[in-house]
Design a protein around this motif. Structure first.
Motif, PDB file in Angstrom:
ATOM      1  N   THR A 121       0.840  -1.201   0.000  1.00 19.31           N
ATOM      2  CA  THR A 121       0.000   0.000   0.000  1.00 19.31           C
ATOM      3  C   THR A 121       0.873   1.248   0.000  1.00 19.31           C
ATOM      4  O   THR A 121       1.746   1.423   0.864  1.00 19.31           O
ATOM      5  CB  THR A 121      -0.929   0.012   1.229  1.00 19.31           C
ATOM      6  N   VAL A 122       0.615   2.129  -0.964  1.00 20.19           N
ATOM      7  CA  VAL A 122       1.434   3.331  -1.165  1.00 20.19           C
ATOM      8  C   VAL A 122       0.547   4.561  -0.991  1.00 20.19           C
ATOM      9  O   VAL A 122      -0.323   4.838  -1.816  1.00 20.19           O
ATOM     10  CB  VAL A 122       2.074   3.344  -2.568  1.00 20.19           C
ATOM     11  N   GLY A 123       0.750   5.275   0.100  1.00 17.48           N
ATOM     12  CA  GLY A 123      -0.051   6.464   0.355  1.00 17.48           C
ATOM     13  C   GLY A 123       0.459   7.191   1.579  1.00 17.48           C
ATOM     14  O   GLY A 123       1.504   6.842   2.146  1.00 17.48           O
ATOM     15  N   ARG A 124      -0.278   8.188   2.001  1.00 18.71           N
ATOM     16  CA  ARG A 124       0.160   9.001   3.126  1.00 18.71           C
ATOM     17  C   ARG A 124       0.368   8.161   4.385  1.00 18.71           C
ATOM     18  O   ARG A 124       1.287   8.394   5.161  1.00 18.71           O
ATOM     19  CB  ARG A 124      -0.864  10.109   3.384  1.00 18.71           C
ATOM     20  N   GLY A 125      -0.476   7.145   4.578  1.00 18.38           N
ATOM     21  CA  GLY A 125      -0.370   6.314   5.767  1.00 18.38           C
ATOM     22  C   GLY A 125       0.880   5.470   5.833  1.00 18.38           C
ATOM     23  O   GLY A 125       1.256   4.990   6.914  1.00 18.38           O
ATOM     24  N   THR A 126       1.537   5.280   4.678  1.00 16.78           N
ATOM     25  CA  THR A 126       2.796   4.522   4.668  1.00 16.78           C
ATOM     26  C   THR A 126       4.005   5.385   4.292  1.00 16.78           C
ATOM     27  O   THR A 126       5.091   4.875   4.046  1.00 16.78           O
ATOM     28  CB  THR A 126       2.695   3.314   3.706  1.00 16.78           C
ATOM     29  N   GLY A 127       3.788   6.703   4.220  1.00 12.37           N
ATOM     30  CA  GLY A 127       4.918   7.620   4.026  1.00 12.37           C
ATOM     31  C   GLY A 127       5.128   8.119   2.614  1.00 12.37           C
ATOM     32  O   GLY A 127       6.231   8.564   2.273  1.00 12.37           O
ATOM     33  N   TYR A 128       4.069   8.125   1.774  1.00 17.48           N
ATOM     34  CA  TYR A 128       4.213   8.509   0.374  1.00 17.48           C
ATOM     35  C   TYR A 128       3.161   9.562   0.008  1.00 17.48           C
ATOM     36  O   TYR A 128       1.968   9.369   0.252  1.00 17.48           O
ATOM     37  CB  TYR A 128       4.075   7.284  -0.540  1.00 17.48           C
ATOM     38  N   ASP A 129       3.587  10.645  -0.619  1.00 19.15           N
ATOM     39  CA  ASP A 129       2.725  11.772  -0.955  1.00 19.15           C
ATOM     40  C   ASP A 129       2.430  11.745  -2.454  1.00 19.15           C
ATOM     41  O   ASP A 129       3.369  11.764  -3.273  1.00 19.15           O
ATOM     42  CB  ASP A 129       3.432  13.075  -0.573  1.00 19.15           C
ATOM     43  N   TRP A 130       1.151  11.737  -2.828  1.00 18.43           N
ATOM     44  CA  TRP A 130       0.804  11.677  -4.247  1.00 18.43           C
ATOM     45  C   TRP A 130       0.731  13.052  -4.919  1.00 18.43           C
ATOM     46  O   TRP A 130       0.344  13.165  -6.084  1.00 18.43           O
ATOM     47  CB  TRP A 130      -0.501  10.897  -4.436  1.00 18.43           C
ATOM     48  N   LYS A 131       1.096  14.085  -4.248  1.00 18.13           N
ATOM     49  CA  LYS A 131       1.271  15.414  -4.844  1.00 18.13           C
ATOM     50  C   LYS A 131       0.061  15.851  -5.684  1.00 18.13           C
ATOM     51  O   LYS A 131       0.198  16.163  -6.871  1.00 18.13           O
ATOM     52  CB  LYS A 131       2.550  15.467  -5.682  1.00 18.13           C
ATOM     53  N   PHE A 132      -1.082  15.885  -5.051  1.00 19.93           N
ATOM     54  CA  PHE A 132      -2.284  16.278  -5.774  1.00 19.93           C
ATOM     55  C   PHE A 132      -2.346  17.762  -6.101  1.00 19.93           C
ATOM     56  O   PHE A 132      -3.345  18.252  -6.643  1.00 19.93           O
ATOM     57  CB  PHE A 132      -3.531  15.853  -4.997  1.00 19.93           C
ATOM     58  N   TYR A 133      -1.296  18.501  -5.787  1.00 18.36           N
ATOM     59  CA  TYR A 133      -1.234  19.875  -6.280  1.00 18.36           C
ATOM     60  C   TYR A 133      -0.900  19.915  -7.770  1.00 18.36           C
ATOM     61  O   TYR A 133      -1.035  20.953  -8.408  1.00 18.36           O
ATOM     62  CB  TYR A 133      -0.235  20.722  -5.483  1.00 18.36           C
ATOM     63  N   TRP A 134      -0.477  18.770  -8.345  1.00 16.56           N
ATOM     64  CA  TRP A 134      -0.252  18.719  -9.789  1.00 16.56           C
ATOM     65  C   TRP A 134      -1.585  18.446 -10.494  1.00 16.56           C
ATOM     66  O   TRP A 134      -1.805  17.388 -11.059  1.00 16.56           O
ATOM     67  CB  TRP A 134       0.744  17.629 -10.164  1.00 16.56           C
ATOM     68  N   VAL A 135      -2.488  19.373 -10.442  1.00 18.30           N
ATOM     69  CA  VAL A 135      -3.756  19.255 -11.167  1.00 18.30           C
ATOM     70  C   VAL A 135      -3.846  20.412 -12.156  1.00 18.30           C
ATOM     71  O   VAL A 135      -3.288  21.492 -11.939  1.00 18.30           O
ATOM     72  CB  VAL A 135      -4.971  19.273 -10.204  1.00 18.30           C
TER      73      VAL A 135
ATOM     74  N   ASP B  31      -3.095   4.607  -2.500  1.00 21.57           N
ATOM     75  CA  ASP B  31      -4.095   5.221  -1.630  1.00 21.57           C
ATOM     76  C   ASP B  31      -4.007   6.735  -1.776  1.00 21.57           C
ATOM     77  O   ASP B  31      -3.088   7.368  -1.246  1.00 21.57           O
ATOM     78  CB  ASP B  31      -3.851   4.783  -0.189  1.00 21.57           C
ATOM     79  N   GLY B  32      -4.957   7.313  -2.515  1.00 22.36           N
ATOM     80  CA  GLY B  32      -4.946   8.750  -2.733  1.00 22.36           C
ATOM     81  C   GLY B  32      -5.580   9.549  -1.618  1.00 22.36           C
ATOM     82  O   GLY B  32      -5.289  10.739  -1.454  1.00 22.36           O
ATOM     83  N   GLU B  33      -6.441   8.924  -0.844  1.00 16.18           N
ATOM     84  CA  GLU B  33      -7.125   9.650   0.229  1.00 16.18           C
ATOM     85  C   GLU B  33      -6.276   9.751   1.479  1.00 16.18           C
ATOM     86  O   GLU B  33      -6.311  10.772   2.183  1.00 16.18           O
ATOM     87  CB  GLU B  33      -8.450   8.955   0.558  1.00 16.18           C
ATOM     88  N   GLY B  34      -5.532   8.724   1.787  1.00 13.01           N
ATOM     89  CA  GLY B  34      -4.627   8.757   2.944  1.00 13.01           C
ATOM     90  C   GLY B  34      -5.334   8.890   4.272  1.00 13.01           C
ATOM     91  O   GLY B  34      -4.788   9.481   5.205  1.00 13.01           O
ATOM     92  N   LYS B  35      -6.520   8.320   4.389  1.00 15.22           N
ATOM     93  CA  LYS B  35      -7.277   8.455   5.634  1.00 15.22           C
ATOM     94  C   LYS B  35      -6.824   7.464   6.704  1.00 15.22           C
ATOM     95  O   LYS B  35      -6.970   7.717   7.894  1.00 15.22           O
ATOM     96  CB  LYS B  35      -8.769   8.262   5.352  1.00 15.22           C
ATOM     97  N   GLU B  36      -6.300   6.309   6.261  1.00 13.70           N
ATOM     98  CA  GLU B  36      -5.918   5.278   7.219  1.00 13.70           C
ATOM     99  C   GLU B  36      -4.554   5.570   7.837  1.00 13.70           C
ATOM    100  O   GLU B  36      -3.652   6.075   7.173  1.00 13.70           O
ATOM    101  CB  GLU B  36      -5.892   3.912   6.540  1.00 13.70           C
ATOM    102  N   GLU B  37      -4.410   5.231   9.112  1.00  6.32           N
ATOM    103  CA  GLU B  37      -3.143   5.406   9.813  1.00  6.32           C
ATOM    104  C   GLU B  37      -2.674   4.066  10.362  1.00  6.32           C
ATOM    105  O   GLU B  37      -3.463   3.140  10.558  1.00  6.32           O
ATOM    106  CB  GLU B  37      -3.298   6.416  10.952  1.00  6.32           C
TER     107      GLU B  37
END
Length: 424
Positions: free
Chosen positions: A193-207, A311-317
């Motif tokens: 799992t790749v997302g905020r909860g595992t230390g990875y930022d998907w940089k959604f400012y690139w829109v 994981d784009g939402e990153g709600k899980e910790e």
């Protein structure tokens, strides 16, 4: 011998000894400091795209820049200021790759140029150091692999986490993760799992923006050449330079920017360098036809059941980075397997990799992250982007490298190019 002759002889010998003492053959590396390489022994390179990313390529690999290319005169001027007036400048990359004095071509343009430039450089007999993502489409990646191998070139992709550096939230290099996966202590199949909860930022400012107004093209920018193979769209500064990632024609938002950084090491430690997932599922809002948007979740599934979940939402910790039937691995290399380090010590380390690009070029060795495995990890990115653009989940044939029973998806594998541009 007369006294004056003897004195003259002694003076001569004394002076000769002093001269010899002062004349010492000094090794070349001493003259230039530790790691010094004489200019005549250095490989040379030309850098295509010399904005901020491209200028970072100047010191890479203990090589010497002899030529640069850019379609923005301001970028060229900055490059010359940094490198000196002896460097050759071009606005058409096809002229740069024909220079006999260039050994390596660095490609640091927006991704819609990567495939054409890499293939052309290979055909011109150049070795290649290319920015990520490797290509903007799956079809372009296949053509780059063919060109590099047909012409016997050495290729490296500019992401390095499979062999160097701390791998984001994991707090370690990839090597011990690979060792753990290979050991079988986690079991099989695995879910990553790749997302905020595992230390990875998907940089959604690139829109992207959906309401761009046409504005005059700056006199220092050749916008037609910047677009190159991409469809014509009226100029707006948000399309180019630092914000191009927000538009499908040139890149794919945060997934295009960070996807290979994050997923190439996963492909490596799962042992998937020679294959691709058989499906990609998405949970995302409907995407705009021009501007890249955000997404909630992307799931890749391999034939053996292994999964990569973005994981784009990153709600899980406090969720595991890798989860298997026998155990879990969390950020910081924490695990629920008791006494993991002692158990892991009993297993062999992963096979060594070729990680010095200059030596790979000189010895004609395939680099650790090359055209083949780089294409496969870029295919992960491009599978996800295709599913997002179409708004549906897709099935994929990893051998034919095309989507199954989906004509619309396969039109995104080989996308048409504008004007006279082609990637044969």
């Amino acid at each position: 011998m007369k006294p004056d002759q003897e004195n003259s002889r002694r003076d001569f010998l004394k002076k000769s000894a002093l001269a010899l003492a002062s004349f010492t053959i000094v090794p070349r590396f001493v003259l230039g400091g530790k790691g010094y390489v004489a200019p005549s022994d250095q490989l040379t390179k030309g850098v295509i795209g010399v904005g901020s990313m491209g200028r970072n390529h100047f010191p890479y690999g203990d090589t010497r820049v002899v030529a640069v290319c850019d379609v923005d005169q301001n970028h060229l001027k900055t490059a010359v200021d940094m490198l000196g007036k002896g460097v050759k400048t071009f606005t058409d990359y096809r002229e740069l790759i024909q220079l006999p004095e260039v050994d390596i071509v660095h490609i640091a343009t927006p991704p819609h140029w990567h495939g054409i430039m890499a293939a052309d450089a290979a055909r011109a007999g150049k070795d290649i150091w290319c920015e990520k993502p490797m290509t903007r489409t799956i079809g372009e990646g296949k053509r780059v692999v063919e060109a590099v191998q047909q012409h016997g070139r050495i290729f490296r992709l500019n992401t390095w986490f499979r062999f160097d550096d701390v791998f984001y939230g994991m707090g370690t290099t990839v090597k011990p993760i690979k060792k753990l996966v290979d050991s079988g202590l986690l079991g099989w199949p695995l879910k990553v799992t790749v997302g905020r909860g595992t230390g990875y930022d998907w940089k959604f400012y690139w829109v992207g923006k959906t309401n761009l107004d046409p504005v005059p093209v700056p006199k220092d920018l050749d916008y037609n050449r910047w677009l190159g193979p991409a469809p014509y769209k009226p100029y707006n500064p948000h399309r180019v330079h630092g914000t191009f990632r927000g538009y499908w024609d040139y890149d794919g938002g945060g997934l295009g920017d960070m996807g290979q950084h994050y997923m190439d090491p996963i492909q490596y430690f799962l042992g998937k360098d020679n294959t691709s997932p058989v499906s990609v599922e998405i949970d995302a809002p409907q995407q705009h036809t021009d501007a890249v948007g955000t997404w909630r979740r992307i799931t890749y599934t391999y034939e053996d059941g292994c999964q990569i979940i973005l994981d784009g939402e990153g709600k899980e910790e406090n969720i595991p980075y890798i989860e298997g039937p026998k155990g879990k691995l969390y950020p910081g290399f924490r695990s629920d397997i008791p006494d993991l380090q002692r158990k892991l010590a009993a297993f062999p380390d992963p096979e060594p990799q070729v990680t010095d690009f200059v030596q790979a070029v000189k010895n004609r060795q395939k680099f650790a992250l090359n055209e083949e495995n780089g294409h496969r990890s870029c295919t992960l990115v491009n599978m996800g982007l295709a599913a997002l653009r179409l708004g549906r989940s897709l099935r994929f044939d990893p051998v034919k490298q095309e989507f199954i029973d989906d004509e619309g998806a396969n039109r995104l594998v080989y996308q048409p190019m504008r004007s006279d541009w082609t990637l044969a």
